[in-house]
Motif scaffolding. Structure first.
Motif, PDB file in Angstrom:
ATOM      1  N   PHE A  23     -64.497 -20.351 -23.247  1.00 43.57           N
ATOM      2  CA  PHE A  23     -64.092 -21.256 -22.172  1.00 43.57           C
ATOM      3  C   PHE A  23     -64.923 -22.537 -22.277  1.00 43.57           C
ATOM      4  O   PHE A  23     -66.145 -22.468 -22.447  1.00 43.57           O
ATOM      5  CB  PHE A  23     -64.328 -20.530 -20.838  1.00 43.57           C
ATOM      6  CG  PHE A  23     -64.211 -21.359 -19.589  1.00 43.57           C
ATOM      7  CD1 PHE A  23     -63.239 -22.334 -19.462  1.00 43.57           C
ATOM      8  CD2 PHE A  23     -65.067 -21.138 -18.517  1.00 43.57           C
ATOM      9  CE1 PHE A  23     -63.131 -23.081 -18.294  1.00 43.57           C
ATOM     10  CE2 PHE A  23     -64.968 -21.869 -17.350  1.00 43.57           C
ATOM     11  CZ  PHE A  23     -64.003 -22.850 -17.242  1.00 43.57           C
ATOM     12  N   GLU A  25     -65.332 -26.216 -20.260  1.00 38.74           N
ATOM     13  CA  GLU A  25     -64.933 -27.019 -19.094  1.00 38.74           C
ATOM     14  C   GLU A  25     -65.591 -28.396 -19.169  1.00 38.74           C
ATOM     15  O   GLU A  25     -66.647 -28.566 -19.795  1.00 38.74           O
ATOM     16  CB  GLU A  25     -65.399 -26.290 -17.819  1.00 38.74           C
ATOM     17  CG  GLU A  25     -65.046 -27.027 -16.535  1.00 38.74           C
ATOM     18  CD  GLU A  25     -65.235 -26.170 -15.287  1.00 38.74           C
ATOM     19  OE1 GLU A  25     -65.848 -25.105 -15.359  1.00 38.74           O
ATOM     20  OE2 GLU A  25     -64.746 -26.613 -14.210  1.00 38.74           O
ATOM     21  N   GLY A  70     -61.622 -23.806 -15.200  1.00 37.94           N
ATOM     22  CA  GLY A  70     -62.588 -24.002 -14.175  1.00 37.94           C
ATOM     23  C   GLY A  70     -62.134 -24.918 -13.024  1.00 37.94           C
ATOM     24  O   GLY A  70     -60.991 -25.370 -12.921  1.00 37.94           O
ATOM     25  N   CYS A  71     -63.087 -25.098 -12.147  1.00 34.81           N
ATOM     26  CA  CYS A  71     -62.820 -25.910 -10.953  1.00 34.81           C
ATOM     27  C   CYS A  71     -62.317 -27.302 -11.339  1.00 34.81           C
ATOM     28  O   CYS A  71     -61.528 -27.907 -10.610  1.00 34.81           O
ATOM     29  CB  CYS A  71     -64.088 -26.012 -10.113  1.00 34.81           C
ATOM     30  SG  CYS A  71     -64.606 -24.434  -9.397  1.00 34.81           S
ATOM     31  N   TRP A  96     -69.030 -31.025 -10.563  1.00 38.55           N
ATOM     32  CA  TRP A  96     -70.152 -30.797 -11.478  1.00 38.55           C
ATOM     33  C   TRP A  96     -71.030 -32.020 -11.624  1.00 38.55           C
ATOM     34  O   TRP A  96     -70.909 -32.794 -12.557  1.00 38.55           O
ATOM     35  CB  TRP A  96     -69.621 -30.292 -12.835  1.00 38.55           C
ATOM     36  CG  TRP A  96     -68.744 -29.094 -12.659  1.00 38.55           C
ATOM     37  CD1 TRP A  96     -67.436 -28.982 -13.000  1.00 38.55           C
ATOM     38  CD2 TRP A  96     -69.111 -27.834 -12.073  1.00 38.55           C
ATOM     39  NE1 TRP A  96     -66.959 -27.747 -12.674  1.00 38.55           N
ATOM     40  CE2 TRP A  96     -67.973 -27.013 -12.092  1.00 38.55           C
ATOM     41  CE3 TRP A  96     -70.284 -27.315 -11.526  1.00 38.55           C
ATOM     42  CZ2 TRP A  96     -67.971 -25.714 -11.589  1.00 38.55           C
ATOM     43  CZ3 TRP A  96     -70.292 -26.025 -11.024  1.00 38.55           C
ATOM     44  CH2 TRP A  96     -69.148 -25.240 -11.066  1.00 38.55           C
ATOM     45  N   ASN A 172     -56.578 -22.362 -11.179  1.00 35.59           N
ATOM     46  CA  ASN A 172     -57.849 -21.662 -11.379  1.00 35.59           C
ATOM     47  C   ASN A 172     -58.492 -21.400 -10.024  1.00 35.59           C
ATOM     48  O   ASN A 172     -58.554 -22.302  -9.174  1.00 35.59           O
ATOM     49  CB  ASN A 172     -58.797 -22.544 -12.211  1.00 35.59           C
ATOM     50  CG  ASN A 172     -60.217 -22.001 -12.227  1.00 35.59           C
ATOM     51  OD1 ASN A 172     -60.496 -21.004 -12.896  1.00 35.59           O
ATOM     52  ND2 ASN A 172     -61.128 -22.620 -11.488  1.00 35.59           N
ATOM     53  N   GLU A 173     -58.971 -20.213  -9.827  1.00 29.57           N
ATOM     54  CA  GLU A 173     -59.697 -19.849  -8.595  1.00 29.57           C
ATOM     55  C   GLU A 173     -59.039 -20.501  -7.371  1.00 29.57           C
ATOM     56  O   GLU A 173     -59.686 -21.216  -6.605  1.00 29.57           O
ATOM     57  CB  GLU A 173     -61.177 -20.223  -8.707  1.00 29.57           C
ATOM     58  CG  GLU A 173     -61.864 -19.410  -9.784  1.00 29.57           C
ATOM     59  CD  GLU A 173     -63.393 -19.458  -9.760  1.00 29.57           C
ATOM     60  OE1 GLU A 173     -63.990 -20.234  -8.991  1.00 29.57           O
ATOM     61  OE2 GLU A 173     -64.000 -18.686 -10.530  1.00 29.57           O
ATOM     62  N   TYR A 239     -69.063 -13.035 -12.637  1.00 21.63           N
ATOM     63  CA  TYR A 239     -70.300 -13.475 -13.287  1.00 21.63           C
ATOM     64  C   TYR A 239     -71.408 -12.463 -13.036  1.00 21.63           C
ATOM     65  O   TYR A 239     -71.518 -11.906 -11.930  1.00 21.63           O
ATOM     66  CB  TYR A 239     -70.720 -14.851 -12.753  1.00 21.63           C
ATOM     67  CG  TYR A 239     -69.867 -15.966 -13.312  1.00 21.63           C
ATOM     68  CD1 TYR A 239     -70.160 -16.523 -14.542  1.00 21.63           C
ATOM     69  CD2 TYR A 239     -68.745 -16.449 -12.619  1.00 21.63           C
ATOM     70  CE1 TYR A 239     -69.371 -17.540 -15.083  1.00 21.63           C
ATOM     71  CE2 TYR A 239     -67.953 -17.459 -13.149  1.00 21.63           C
ATOM     72  CZ  TYR A 239     -68.280 -18.000 -14.387  1.00 21.63           C
ATOM     73  OH  TYR A 239     -67.502 -18.997 -14.922  1.00 21.63           O
ATOM     74  N   GLU A 296     -63.098 -15.797 -17.110  1.00 25.04           N
ATOM     75  CA  GLU A 296     -64.464 -16.295 -16.893  1.00 25.04           C
ATOM     76  C   GLU A 296     -65.368 -15.087 -16.703  1.00 25.04           C
ATOM     77  O   GLU A 296     -65.188 -14.312 -15.757  1.00 25.04           O
ATOM     78  CB  GLU A 296     -64.550 -17.224 -15.680  1.00 25.04           C
ATOM     79  CG  GLU A 296     -63.911 -18.580 -15.922  1.00 25.04           C
ATOM     80  CD  GLU A 296     -64.108 -19.565 -14.790  1.00 25.04           C
ATOM     81  OE1 GLU A 296     -65.135 -19.491 -14.079  1.00 25.04           O
ATOM     82  OE2 GLU A 296     -63.216 -20.422 -14.611  1.00 25.04           O
ATOM     83  N   TRP A 300     -75.152 -15.851 -15.138  1.00 26.10           N
ATOM     84  CA  TRP A 300     -75.330 -17.095 -14.371  1.00 26.10           C
ATOM     85  C   TRP A 300     -76.714 -17.051 -13.748  1.00 26.10           C
ATOM     86  O   TRP A 300     -76.957 -16.285 -12.813  1.00 26.10           O
ATOM     87  CB  TRP A 300     -74.230 -17.204 -13.315  1.00 26.10           C
ATOM     88  CG  TRP A 300     -74.133 -18.522 -12.615  1.00 26.10           C
ATOM     89  CD1 TRP A 300     -75.153 -19.316 -12.169  1.00 26.10           C
ATOM     90  CD2 TRP A 300     -72.918 -19.220 -12.258  1.00 26.10           C
ATOM     91  NE1 TRP A 300     -74.667 -20.447 -11.571  1.00 26.10           N
ATOM     92  CE2 TRP A 300     -73.295 -20.419 -11.613  1.00 26.10           C
ATOM     93  CE3 TRP A 300     -71.555 -18.945 -12.416  1.00 26.10           C
ATOM     94  CZ2 TRP A 300     -72.355 -21.337 -11.116  1.00 26.10           C
ATOM     95  CZ3 TRP A 300     -70.635 -19.854 -11.914  1.00 26.10           C
ATOM     96  CH2 TRP A 300     -71.026 -21.044 -11.278  1.00 26.10           C
ATOM     97  N   GLN A 345     -70.016 -20.391 -20.629  1.00 32.44           N
ATOM     98  CA  GLN A 345     -69.048 -21.203 -21.323  1.00 32.44           C
ATOM     99  C   GLN A 345     -69.541 -21.410 -22.755  1.00 32.44           C
ATOM    100  O   GLN A 345     -70.689 -21.121 -23.051  1.00 32.44           O
ATOM    101  CB  GLN A 345     -68.862 -22.521 -20.605  1.00 32.44           C
ATOM    102  CG  GLN A 345     -68.338 -22.359 -19.186  1.00 32.44           C
ATOM    103  CD  GLN A 345     -67.904 -23.688 -18.568  1.00 32.44           C
ATOM    104  OE1 GLN A 345     -67.880 -24.728 -19.196  1.00 32.44           O
ATOM    105  NE2 GLN A 345     -67.556 -23.614 -17.278  1.00 32.44           N
ATOM    106  N   LEU A 350     -74.036 -22.238 -18.775  1.00 32.29           N
ATOM    107  CA  LEU A 350     -74.116 -20.806 -18.467  1.00 32.29           C
ATOM    108  C   LEU A 350     -74.439 -19.994 -19.731  1.00 32.29           C
ATOM    109  O   LEU A 350     -75.353 -20.354 -20.468  1.00 32.29           O
ATOM    110  CB  LEU A 350     -72.843 -20.338 -17.745  1.00 32.29           C
ATOM    111  CG  LEU A 350     -72.599 -21.040 -16.384  1.00 32.29           C
ATOM    112  CD1 LEU A 350     -71.267 -20.646 -15.774  1.00 32.29           C
ATOM    113  CD2 LEU A 350     -73.730 -20.758 -15.395  1.00 32.29           C
TER     114      LEU A 350
HETATM  115  O1  AHR Z   1     -67.812 -21.666 -15.020  1.00 31.40           O
HETATM  116  C1  AHR Z   1     -68.253 -22.406 -13.931  1.00 31.40           C
HETATM  117  C2  AHR Z   1     -67.335 -22.313 -12.735  1.00 31.40           C
HETATM  118  O2  AHR Z   1     -67.338 -21.006 -12.239  1.00 31.40           O
HETATM  119  C3  AHR Z   1     -65.882 -22.595 -12.982  1.00 31.40           C
HETATM  120  O3  AHR Z   1     -65.582 -23.948 -12.949  1.00 31.40           O
HETATM  121  C4  AHR Z   1     -65.209 -21.893 -11.842  1.00 31.40           C
HETATM  122  O4  AHR Z   1     -63.905 -21.478 -12.162  1.00 31.40           O
HETATM  123  C5  AHR Z   1     -66.137 -20.742 -11.548  1.00 31.40           C
HETATM  124  O5  AHR Z   1     -66.402 -20.608 -10.203  1.00 31.40           O
END
Ligand code: AHR
Length: 492
Positions: A23, A25, A70-71, A96, A172-173, A239, A296, A300, A345, A350
């Motif tokens: 992944f 992002e 991701g977000c 971010w 996503n999410e 995570y 994902e 973390w 990622q 991470l």
């Molecule tokens: O990987 C970091 C973030 O973690 C991603 O953007 C999101 O989808 C998740 O909460």
């Protein structure tokens, strides 16, 4: 002695190589600096992509790469990332670090990068703040071969023919950063957006619905019930952390056995999550046509001291390697349902497999586990019977070993074993049934310290070595796994 029966003639299904996916992002230094440095950079590059990174990623045979979030995905408007770079508008990366995103890495760059590393692209579309039309046009832009407004726009931007795009995520999410929706609302939104994710020509898209966070079984139930007929895959995010409390991040590198144990215990929780989400999926999809897509996963921790907290830059140690091994064994053993997984990622974010600093690049312990486990790609999962002794700590316990095995297309058998105990070795005896074994060889990743890591000054501090302490006699493979080790055995 841990006795393992390996039924080499009992195959349990194909391990989809996409379980070893990644992944990337627009987050911190994953894309910019990690992948993309631009053609004018003094860092050696191929058309703007780092040469050292391309070579390292090719070696571990990355099968699939998820992008742009991701977000970030639910705030990304793909048309801002095409055409002449100097004309691309900037945006704020609100999730971010609030940094300015110049959109120099867009659709063309991502798809070219996938070609360079030999990975399938997996694009995540914007449901949270994007329109149905925008999503429909993105797919048309990438995959339509004929004459149409989007295919013509692609040609104007220098790409005559379409790309092949197999995997597309619809948001996503969406229970959180992707729009804070309820499962019931997202299920309807999914159905609507997914309708317009079209198959053009012979490009057939595998549609992935945004899935649950951790143990939100209600989400999986509702999505399967209301939208199961419209999806090919359903995602899951989890995570691994030192604590369930998000305010306790822990350090990626400075820890004692209590946090070694809690991280590996939390890594094992993936087994329960897969089992319980899969059980719900079984109810609506007993034929297991819909893949569980763990797009994902990873550790973390707190960021490296002195770095931007919004960039999620963390170091990586032997503990991360063990966590990766545990995840892979779980995914392999559930290959009937888990069809893809993407570590979060790939670079500088991470549980990264690669860290960069200017010109320098290092391969993390997690990279080496990907390298060791690539033998499982598309191999046949083999049946195993064993009982693991416990690894007990502070009144709690987890299995001391984690194992999976497979047979590849050339008939070679691979057994991956993690010994999670940081101070006790594990004597194993593998009773191979169903084939006559001729030879056995091994590779190992371990170190003296639980927190052994690679640094830019000592990039090969922890790396794989030949594992010699393994013997084949009477169709049994026996040996002693050192404490805190990941071992891959090859039996021919
Ligand atoms: O990987 C970091 C973030 O973690 C991603 O953007 C999101 O989808 C998740 O909460």
């Amino acid at each position: 002695m841990i006795k393992i029966i390996l039924n080499a003639d009992v195959k349990k299904g194909k391990i989809n190589k996409n379980i070893y996916g990644h992944f990337s992002e627009h987050l911190g230094r994953c894309i910019y600096e990690g992948i993309w440095v631009g053609e004018d950079s003094s860092i050696p590059n191929v058309k703007g992509f780092r040469t050292d990174v391309i070579e390292a990623l090719k070696k571990i045979k990355i099968p699939i790469l998820r992008w742009p979030g991701g977000c970030f995905a639910d705030e990304y408007h793909w048309m801002d990332g095409i055409g002449a770079k100097e004309n691309r508008p900037c945006m704020i990366n609100t999730h971010w670090g609030g940094v300015v995103e110049n959109n120099h890495f867009g659709t063309h760059e991502f798809l070219e990068f996938c070609e360079l590393i030999g990975a399938e692209p997996y694009i995540c579309g914007n449901v949270g703040s994007g329109t149905v039309q925008e999503m429909q046009q993105w797919v048309e832009y990438i995959t339509f071969d004929g004459k149409s407004p989007m295919a013509d726009l692609r040609r104007t931007n220098g790409k005559e023919g379409p790309w092949s795009l197999k995997y597309f995520g619809v948001g996503n999410e969406n229970w959180g950063c992707g729009g804070n929706m309820r499962a019931e609302y997202y299920a309807d939104q999914y159905r609507r957006y997914a309708t317009y994710v079209r198959n053009f020509g012979d490009n057939k898209i595998y549609k992935i619905a945004g899935g649950a966070s951790v143990d939100d079984y209600h989400w999986t139930e509702v999505l399967m019930r209301e939208a199961g007929k419209q999806m090919d895959g359903l995602s899951l995010h989890y995570y691994t952390r030192v604590s369930k409390d998000w305010s306790v991040r822990g350090s990626a590198t400075e820890f004692e056995e209590n946090e070694w144990f809690s991280v590996l215990q939390n890594a094992f929780y993936m087994e329960e999550l897969v089992n319980r989400h899969a059980t719900i999926m079984d109810k609506y999809d007993p034929e297991k046509k819909i893949g569980l897509i763990v797009d994902e996963w990873g550790t973390w921790f707190g960021v490296e001291p002195g770095t931007n907290p919004g960039f999620l830059y963390q170091q990586n140690t032997l503990r991360d390697a063990l966590a990766a091994g545990v995840h892979f064994n779980i995914f392999n053993n559930h290959c009937d349902r888990v069809q893809m997984a993407n570590i979060a990622q790939m670079i500088n974010v991470l549980q990264a497999v690669i860290l960069t600093e200017g010109q320098k690049m290092l391969l993390t312990p997690t990279y080496h586990v990907f390298d060791m486990y690539k033998v499982h790609h598309d191999a046949q999962l083999l049946s195993m019977e064993y009982e693991s002794p416990d690894y007990a700590f502070g009144g709690d316990k987890i299995p001391r070993i984690s194992v999976s095995s497979s047979q590849d297309k050339d008939g070679k058998i691979h057994v991956s074993i993690c010994n999670l105990n940081p101070s006790q070795g594990a004597d194993v005896d593998i009773d191979i049934r169903g084939v006559a074994a001729q030879s056995c060889a091994g590779t190992i990743l371990t170190a003296n310290e639980m927190n052994a890591k690679n640094t830019f000054e000592a990039p090969n501090n922890i790396t794989t070595k030949v594992f010699k302490n393994i013997f084949l006699a009477n169709n049994h493979v026996a040996g002693k796994l050192p404490p805190k080790s990941v071992v891959m055995l090859e039996i021919i």
